[in-house]
Write a protein that holds these residues in place. Sequence first.
Motif, PDB file in Angstrom:
ATOM      1  N   ALA A 192       0.904  -1.198  -0.011  1.00  0.00           N
ATOM      2  CA  ALA A 192      -0.114   0.035   0.022  1.00  0.00           C
ATOM      3  C   ALA A 192       0.931   1.332   0.201  1.00  0.00           C
ATOM      4  CB  ALA A 192      -0.901  -0.016   1.243  1.00  0.00           C
ATOM      5  N   ILE A 193       2.045   1.176   0.527  1.00  0.00           N
ATOM      6  CA  ILE A 193       2.977   2.188   0.642  1.00  0.00           C
ATOM      7  C   ILE A 193       3.992   2.206  -0.450  1.00  0.00           C
ATOM      8  CG2 ILE A 193       2.419   3.169   2.810  1.00  0.00           C
ATOM      9  CD1 ILE A 193       4.728   1.518   3.899  1.00  0.00           C
ATOM     10  N   ASP A 194       3.481   1.644  -1.325  1.00  0.00           N
ATOM     11  CA  ASP A 194       4.835   1.606  -2.677  1.00  0.00           C
ATOM     12  C   ASP A 194       5.781   0.796  -2.449  1.00  0.00           C
ATOM     13  OD1 ASP A 194       3.335   4.590  -4.541  1.00  0.00           O
ATOM     14  OD2 ASP A 194       2.632   2.369  -4.631  1.00  0.00           O
ATOM     15  N   TRP A 195       5.998   0.348  -1.468  1.00  0.00           N
ATOM     16  CA  TRP A 195       7.341  -0.703  -1.242  1.00  0.00           C
ATOM     17  C   TRP A 195       7.124  -2.018  -1.921  1.00  0.00           C
ATOM     18  CZ3 TRP A 195       8.566  -0.361   4.606  1.00  0.00           C
ATOM     19  CH2 TRP A 195       9.105   0.838   4.905  1.00  0.00           C
ATOM     20  N   ILE A 196       8.355  -2.446  -2.416  1.00  0.00           N
ATOM     21  CA  ILE A 196       8.323  -3.712  -3.229  1.00  0.00           C
ATOM     22  C   ILE A 196       8.482  -4.736  -2.381  1.00  0.00           C
ATOM     23  CG2 ILE A 196       9.776  -5.141  -5.117  1.00  0.00           C
ATOM     24  CD1 ILE A 196      10.374  -2.519  -6.517  1.00  0.00           C
ATOM     25  N   ILE A 197       7.630  -5.670  -2.207  1.00  0.00           N
ATOM     26  CA  ILE A 197       7.424  -6.770  -1.204  1.00  0.00           C
ATOM     27  C   ILE A 197       7.972  -7.765  -1.698  1.00  0.00           C
ATOM     28  CG2 ILE A 197       5.925  -5.641   0.309  1.00  0.00           C
ATOM     29  CD1 ILE A 197       3.577  -7.278  -0.849  1.00  0.00           C
ATOM     30  N   SER A 198       7.555  -8.187  -3.037  1.00  0.00           N
ATOM     31  CA  SER A 198       8.073  -9.357  -3.738  1.00  0.00           C
ATOM     32  C   SER A 198       8.352  -9.177  -5.212  1.00  0.00           C
ATOM     33  CB  SER A 198       7.124 -10.643  -3.904  1.00  0.00           C
ATOM     34  OG  SER A 198       6.016 -10.246  -4.481  1.00  0.00           O
ATOM     35  N   SER A 199       9.396  -9.988  -5.712  1.00  0.00           N
ATOM     36  CA  SER A 199       9.500  -9.762  -7.079  1.00  0.00           C
ATOM     37  C   SER A 199      10.145 -10.964  -7.575  1.00  0.00           C
ATOM     38  CB  SER A 199      10.784  -8.643  -7.317  1.00  0.00           C
ATOM     39  OG  SER A 199      11.767  -8.756  -6.405  1.00  0.00           O
ATOM     40  N   ARG A 200      10.313 -10.863  -9.182  1.00  0.00           N
ATOM     41  CA  ARG A 200      11.210 -11.909  -9.824  1.00  0.00           C
ATOM     42  C   ARG A 200      12.053 -11.095 -10.851  1.00  0.00           C
ATOM     43  NH1 ARG A 200       9.870 -14.562 -15.014  1.00  0.00           N
ATOM     44  NH2 ARG A 200      10.318 -16.528 -15.238  1.00  0.00           N
ATOM     45  N   GLN A 201      13.294 -11.357 -10.634  1.00  0.00           N
ATOM     46  CA  GLN A 201      14.137 -10.531 -11.209  1.00  0.00           C
ATOM     47  C   GLN A 201      15.323 -11.497 -11.863  1.00  0.00           C
ATOM     48  OE1 GLN A 201      15.428  -7.151  -9.133  1.00  0.00           O
ATOM     49  NE2 GLN A 201      14.010  -7.476  -7.462  1.00  0.00           N
ATOM     50  N   TRP A 202      16.002 -10.891 -13.155  1.00  0.00           N
ATOM     51  CA  TRP A 202      16.695 -11.700 -13.900  1.00  0.00           C
ATOM     52  C   TRP A 202      18.140 -11.411 -13.281  1.00  0.00           C
ATOM     53  CZ3 TRP A 202      20.233 -10.484 -17.827  1.00  0.00           C
ATOM     54  CH2 TRP A 202      20.552 -11.529 -18.949  1.00  0.00           C
ATOM     55  N   ILE A 203      18.876 -12.262 -13.072  1.00  0.00           N
ATOM     56  CA  ILE A 203      20.445 -12.084 -12.663  1.00  0.00           C
ATOM     57  C   ILE A 203      21.263 -12.045 -13.859  1.00  0.00           C
ATOM     58  CG2 ILE A 203      22.218 -13.003 -11.151  1.00  0.00           C
ATOM     59  CD1 ILE A 203      20.260 -14.444  -9.419  1.00  0.00           C
ATOM     60  N   GLY A 204      21.301 -12.953 -14.782  1.00  0.00           N
ATOM     61  CA  GLY A 204      21.920 -12.954 -15.945  1.00  0.00           C
ATOM     62  C   GLY A 204      21.715 -14.310 -16.588  1.00  0.00           C
ATOM     63  N   PRO A 205      22.540 -14.459 -17.630  1.00  0.00           N
ATOM     64  CA  PRO A 205      22.137 -15.570 -18.717  1.00  0.00           C
ATOM     65  C   PRO A 205      22.543 -17.008 -17.914  1.00  0.00           C
ATOM     66  CG  PRO A 205      24.069 -14.522 -19.429  1.00  0.00           C
ATOM     67  CD  PRO A 205      23.437 -13.514 -18.282  1.00  0.00           C
ATOM     68  N   GLU A 206      23.482 -17.020 -17.026  1.00  0.00           N
ATOM     69  CA  GLU A 206      23.747 -18.372 -16.309  1.00  0.00           C
ATOM     70  C   GLU A 206      22.832 -18.652 -15.176  1.00  0.00           C
ATOM     71  OE1 GLU A 206      25.924 -15.842 -16.582  1.00  0.00           O
ATOM     72  OE2 GLU A 206      27.423 -16.631 -17.915  1.00  0.00           O
ATOM     73  N   HIS A 207      22.247 -17.786 -14.549  1.00  0.00           N
ATOM     74  CA  HIS A 207      21.573 -17.961 -13.312  1.00  0.00           C
ATOM     75  C   HIS A 207      19.855 -17.951 -13.571  1.00  0.00           C
ATOM     76  CE1 HIS A 207      24.567 -18.930 -10.498  1.00  0.00           C
ATOM     77  NE2 HIS A 207      24.942 -17.647 -10.733  1.00  0.00           N
ATOM     78  N   GLY A 208      19.472 -17.051 -14.669  1.00  0.00           N
ATOM     79  CA  GLY A 208      18.094 -16.698 -15.018  1.00  0.00           C
ATOM     80  C   GLY A 208      17.528 -16.032 -13.830  1.00  0.00           C
ATOM     81  N   TYR A 209      16.233 -16.377 -13.560  1.00  0.00           N
ATOM     82  CA  TYR A 209      15.463 -15.494 -12.658  1.00  0.00           C
ATOM     83  C   TYR A 209      15.571 -16.147 -11.207  1.00  0.00           C
ATOM     84  CZ  TYR A 209      13.190 -13.575 -16.759  1.00  0.00           C
ATOM     85  OH  TYR A 209      12.805 -13.079 -17.849  1.00  0.00           O
ATOM     86  N   ILE A 210      15.516 -14.993 -10.114  1.00  0.00           N
ATOM     87  CA  ILE A 210      15.603 -15.162  -8.903  1.00  0.00           C
ATOM     88  C   ILE A 210      14.277 -14.511  -8.334  1.00  0.00           C
ATOM     89  CG2 ILE A 210      16.718 -13.123  -8.221  1.00  0.00           C
ATOM     90  CD1 ILE A 210      18.015 -14.881  -5.875  1.00  0.00           C
ATOM     91  N   ARG A 211      13.483 -15.521  -7.310  1.00  0.00           N
ATOM     92  CA  ARG A 211      12.239 -14.744  -6.818  1.00  0.00           C
ATOM     93  C   ARG A 211      12.546 -14.476  -5.427  1.00  0.00           C
ATOM     94  NH1 ARG A 211       7.262 -16.193  -9.443  1.00  0.00           N
ATOM     95  NH2 ARG A 211       7.698 -17.688 -10.991  1.00  0.00           N
ATOM     96  N   ILE A 212      12.271 -12.987  -5.141  1.00  0.00           N
ATOM     97  CA  ILE A 212      12.701 -12.568  -3.690  1.00  0.00           C
ATOM     98  C   ILE A 212      11.227 -12.008  -3.295  1.00  0.00           C
ATOM     99  CG2 ILE A 212      13.805 -10.873  -2.602  1.00  0.00           C
ATOM    100  CD1 ILE A 212      15.466 -10.357  -5.350  1.00  0.00           C
ATOM    101  N   GLU A 213      11.200 -12.719  -1.768  1.00  0.00           N
ATOM    102  CA  GLU A 213      10.057 -12.325  -1.176  1.00  0.00           C
ATOM    103  C   GLU A 213      10.634 -11.518   0.161  1.00  0.00           C
ATOM    104  OE1 GLU A 213       7.728 -15.640  -0.297  1.00  0.00           O
ATOM    105  OE2 GLU A 213       6.772 -14.473   1.556  1.00  0.00           O
ATOM    106  N   ASP A 214      10.354 -10.339   0.367  1.00  0.00           N
ATOM    107  CA  ASP A 214      10.736  -9.478   1.443  1.00  0.00           C
ATOM    108  C   ASP A 214      10.048  -9.514   2.687  1.00  0.00           C
ATOM    109  OD1 ASP A 214      11.943  -7.458   3.068  1.00  0.00           O
ATOM    110  OD2 ASP A 214      11.964  -6.081   1.298  1.00  0.00           O
ATOM    111  N   LEU A 215      10.294 -10.040   3.724  1.00  0.00           N
ATOM    112  CA  LEU A 215       9.694 -10.304   4.883  1.00  0.00           C
ATOM    113  C   LEU A 215       9.653  -9.086   5.873  1.00  0.00           C
ATOM    114  CD1 LEU A 215      10.055 -14.314   5.561  1.00  0.00           C
ATOM    115  CD2 LEU A 215       8.067 -12.871   4.364  1.00  0.00           C
ATOM    116  N   GLY A 216      10.684  -8.151   5.413  1.00  0.00           N
ATOM    117  CA  GLY A 216      10.621  -7.163   6.212  1.00  0.00           C
ATOM    118  C   GLY A 216      11.414  -7.324   7.611  1.00  0.00           C
ATOM    119  N   ILE A 217      10.970  -6.487   8.580  1.00  0.00           N
ATOM    120  CA  ILE A 217      11.651  -6.484   9.933  1.00  0.00           C
ATOM    121  C   ILE A 217      10.687  -7.184  11.183  1.00  0.00           C
ATOM    122  CG2 ILE A 217      13.266  -4.834   9.459  1.00  0.00           C
ATOM    123  CD1 ILE A 217      11.619  -2.873  10.883  1.00  0.00           C
ATOM    124  N   GLU A 218       9.391  -7.441  10.519  1.00  0.00           N
ATOM    125  CA  GLU A 218       8.646  -7.885  11.473  1.00  0.00           C
ATOM    126  C   GLU A 218       7.337  -8.540  10.946  1.00  0.00           C
ATOM    127  OE1 GLU A 218       7.092  -4.751  13.861  1.00  0.00           O
ATOM    128  OE2 GLU A 218       6.593  -3.502  11.947  1.00  0.00           O
TER     129      GLU A 218
END
Lengths: 218, 702
Positions: A192-218
């Motif tokens: 709701a406050i425009d922070w990225i909380i999860s994503s799927r991002q490309w690292i490079g040709p060898e690794h492809g994509y990584i899924r990231i889930e931000d659990l924050g601090i609490e």
Amino acid sequence: MMTSWKYGVAGLVLSLAAACGNDPNQPDIISGVRGAFSALITPRLGAESQGPTVVQIRKSVTPEFRAANLNRPVLIVELEKSSQAALLVGVAVNDRVITYLTLDDVSLAIADGVLIATRGLGFDLMAADVSDFERALVSGGGPTKRVHRYLDGEGKLFNRTFACDVAIEGRTITETCEGEGQAFTNTYATNAIDWIISSRQWIGPEHGYIRIEDLGIE
Amino acid sequence: MKFSATVRKVLFGLAVTCLPATNHAQSYSFSNYGEPGLIDMPSAQPASDAEFALTVTQFAGAMRTTLMFQAFPRLSGSFRYGRMDDYFGEDNPLWDRSFDLRYQLLDEGEILPAVAIGLRDIVGTGIYSSEYLVATKHLSPGISVTAGIGWGRLGSFNGFSNPLGGISDKFLTRPTRDYGVGGELEAAQWFRGDAAFFGGIAWAVTDRLTFKAEYSSDAYAHETGRLDLFEHRSPFNFGVTYKAHERVILHAYAMHGSEFGFGVTLPASPLRPGDNGGVETAPTPVAVRRPATIGDLSWTKTPTATLAAKETVRTQLEKQGLEMEALRVESTRATLHIRNFRYVARAEAIGRAARILSSVLPASVETFVIVPVHQGMPLAAVTLKRSDLERFEYKIDGAEQIYRRTEISDAAFSLDPIDRDPNLYPRFRWSIGPYFLGSIFDPDNPLRFDVGAALNVQYDIAPGLVLSGTLRQKAFGNVDQADIDSPSALPRVRSDAFQYGKATTALSDLTLTYNFRPAQNVYGRLTFGYLEMMYAGISSELLWKRVDSPFALGVELNYVKQREFDQGLGFRDYEVATGHVSAYYEFANGYRGQLDMGRYLAGDWGGTMTFARTFANGWEIGAYATFTDVPFDQFGEGSFDKGIIVSIPLGYASREPRGETRRAVLQPILRDGGARLSVQDRLYDVVESYHDLNNTWGEFWR
């Protein structure tokens, strides 16, 4: 340190002197042998794909766990190619970049939810310029440029530049990029406050994509 | 200074903006001669830059083992060791060494074909001697057509009068080779005698499978005539190559309508080691200071604060394969001396040490001076600012930015003994492991090897002073069965090598070494004891090298006595004083030249030229030749000493980060002229990689 073995038996000497011993700087005999074979068969990419799943990891992030880690920010990630999942804890902050570290010493550098560097994966993303992307988030989308930096086989740096298009739809951001023979699409989900909380991002040709889930601090 | 700064900038620009060496967009495959080509015939395609390949092929009584290296993008050299059956009679083969060169005259373009010129077997007996001019054009990415004209062996089938005869009548005939004792360049034959056309097609059906067909201009006169090894029924050869793996290519051929041949090629490249940037774990991230704490000097009043910090730095460094030699912490400046055992990319050791300091030291310490040390010798002082570490950690151009602000200077007297870690001296280390001793080029049995266990001990007595030794015990092997009878007109300084190989329990070396920094830009070494397998005595060396200079000058003086064959503590009668003056130069792009002039083990005077291509990841491939006042016929077979040098970073095989490289020298012939003492840890290689930090700066932030 260079040791020169020119034994005069008209040929070649290879000395695989390896440890047992009290010298921590001598190579380990077992991994040396295993390594020699694996070097021939397959180039090493990342670790083997075994270990906990994302669901199991999420369950293990209890209030006790957080307290034990001084309430530092926590991420759960999954490398798509190997299905390998890991838990990372934030260990350092530099301006807007948080460096997260796994138990086995792989690190990710994330700036406001965008991955800008990896270390310890092999074929690491050394650095990334995503300033255009960040500007597009503020201005509502549009064409952008992205630069990735990697190391080549010799250990020298080289850049890859991509032409991207950023589209924002409600709480989903899609970044479609193309360049230098590669094409990838990063997707981000904001709260709701425009922070990225999860994503799927490309690292490079060898690794492809990584899924990231931000659990924050609490 | 100014010149060097410009050179450095240019080189750095190259380091950062060059794209990685990519495979040729178009396919090529290897021939029986170990270079890109068809089956026996060459093509005009170069291999990838810096690629080297080992090819072993067998066909009708001829076995060829070739090592090819694309030394420059346009020039490649091949060294071949071949066997030809029955050459000297029934069951009496010829073992022959040959050397090829190929030069790319024209790159393939849209319309124009690639054109190359080559010389095969330019030295020695010349059973494969030929020259060629060849062109290759791709009709599509997978289909290439090759056509060329050859002389010598490549002009033996359907030959015609040499077109170069128009230039001079001399070209019409090809003289037989008067190779004397071999080893000399046989230029007199080049491009002379009849010529013939050859050609073929290669079709890469998939990226693993390639079919080839050629029209061969090699009549195999010797093999089909005197030796009667097979029947030459047709000039057409057909073949298929299959890439079983990135580094294993299999070949099979149908030759001349009557025989089958097989082969395997193992290509590799220092530019594509398979683990870009290495396999090390993540470094310590930079700990950014809170601005308010930077001015706080209250910690300087508590001496225990400094001690605690030093201990933490020491343990952090150890976790990352670095040892703390000394640490001096002042209110705004810290000087850290480290030993690097793990990082072949020397700048990576600096970068990691800097980040550890930033995460441990009090905020007021703004300047870090990091000095890599080898055997007590400080090698270079790298001065950087903590603020720059904080600012550029994650910038896209962070490597260049911090390099610009880093000062690299001579570190001769940087170490104050007070700051030295007390646990370092005296210290005893030992390790036991297997060893492998190999010998090739023995005509009776080209591959001999011994396997056994080696015990290595090292006792650091004091800074710079080390006592070390290696004891080997053979488990099994056949090196001692070699029965080489090599008469020598010179003192037998190396030709008794096989006698030494017979020792089952051997003291490889036992030395007391002292490394020191006598003056700014000067490094020194004194080694006393059993220096190598065959010699004991004293070896001394001085090296002058400025941190910012690609040029270095050295002098080495040795006095040695020949050891007993049993590699025990005893001696033989021969003793000699040897020594050299050496000049070293680092050219652009990692090429290195070295010139040594002086006196060799047999008492002969002369010089050695070495030229090598080095890579930032620790690989090195080069060649050398030594010419002395020993006349070629007195030297014996081979005429003069020459060899190929290959250095491989240890981490390449073990897949673990290792800071050492192993060097192997391949000598086609081992004789007594131009023989140099093989003493360990000569100064140049120890010093150079820590001076040219620009070369490995790409890994500073790794």
